[in-house]
Write an enzyme that holds these catalytic residues in place. Structure first.
Site, short mmCIF file in Angstrom:
data_model
loop_
_atom_site.label_atom_id
_atom_site.label_comp_id
_atom_site.label_asym_id
_atom_site.label_seq_id
_atom_site.Cartn_x
_atom_site.Cartn_y
_atom_site.Cartn_z
N GLY A 113 -7.68 -5.25 0.36
CA GLY A 113 -7.39 -3.94 -0.20
C GLY A 113 -8.57 -3.22 -0.82
N ASP A 166 -1.21 -3.08 -9.99
CA ASP A 166 0.25 -3.05 -9.89
C ASP A 166 0.80 -3.99 -10.95
OD1 ASP A 166 2.84 -2.74 -8.96
OD2 ASP A 166 2.34 -3.10 -6.88
N LYS A 176 -1.07 1.92 -11.63
CA LYS A 176 0.32 2.36 -11.69
C LYS A 176 0.81 2.34 -13.14
CE LYS A 176 1.78 1.19 -7.04
NZ LYS A 176 2.75 0.43 -6.23
N ASP A 189 -1.83 -0.80 1.72
CA ASP A 189 -1.25 -0.97 3.04
C ASP A 189 0.25 -1.21 2.99
OD1 ASP A 189 -0.86 -4.30 3.81
OD2 ASP A 189 -1.77 -3.70 1.91
N ARG A 192 -4.30 1.03 5.84
CA ARG A 192 -5.43 0.86 4.91
C ARG A 192 -6.52 1.90 5.18
NH1 ARG A 192 -5.15 -3.85 1.97
NH2 ARG A 192 -4.12 -5.62 2.95
#
Length: 174
Positions: A41, A100, A128, A157, A163
């Site tokens: 990522g 996250d 987030k 993704d 991505r």
């Protein structure tokens, strides 16, 4: 591409990454810095961020880690590769695309400190807005703060797809 809702355009993303690189370089001054990109990522964000960090004593490494399967957190973090550079005695910047649950960054941060890193800071493209009882609470640097939606693009993704999209978006069916 499927039906997507664009949250940030590629130009907005690139502008913010450039700003983050300048902030990080200014914070480091003449202190050596080793960036560790979390794969897969963090690949796109890390590459662009590295171009924006103007330091003479700057190193880049990567580590493969993850906690998601079928778009859902498994609750456990797997470190799937070794570092090339020994973190002992280094000031480290962990770079990932999204904060996250915070578990992945926390696990990597703790591992690097146990290995003797002098300091470990974090930079994410997206943080987030949610509670993280089992992870790091906030990144040291965040490009954007966003609601808890399933994002794609800039390394984020859906089953390894999307991505490469240069902006940040939400899939229409997510």
């Amino acid at each position: 591409m499927e039906d997507i809702e664009i949250i940030k355009t590629p130009d907005e993303v690139n502008e913010r990454i450039h700003e983050l690189g300048s902030e990080i370089a200014q914070c480091c001054g003449s202190t050596p810095l080793t960036m560790i990109v979390v794969m897969n990522g963090g690949l796109f964000f890390g590459a662009k961020l590295a171009e924006s960090i103007k330091l003479d004593d700057f190193y880049i490494d990567s580590i493969a880690a993850g906690s998601y399967k079928h778009n859902v957190s498994t609750g456990s973090v797997q470190l799937r590769s070794a570092l090339k550079l020994d973190p002992k005695g280094r000031n480290i910047l962990i770079v990932d695309e999204v904060l996250d649950t915070g578990r992945t960054l926390k696990a990597i941060q703790e591992t690097l400190l146990k290995m003797g890193a002098l300091s470990v800071k974090t930079a994410v493209l997206v943080e987030k807005k949610l509670d993280r009882p089992n992870g790091i609470e906030h990144a040291d640097w965040a490009g954007f703060f966003m609601d808890d939606r399933y994002l794609i693009g800039c390394g984020m993704d859906s089953e390894e797809k999307y991505r490469h999209y240069p902006g940040i978006a939400v899939l229409g069916n997510k």
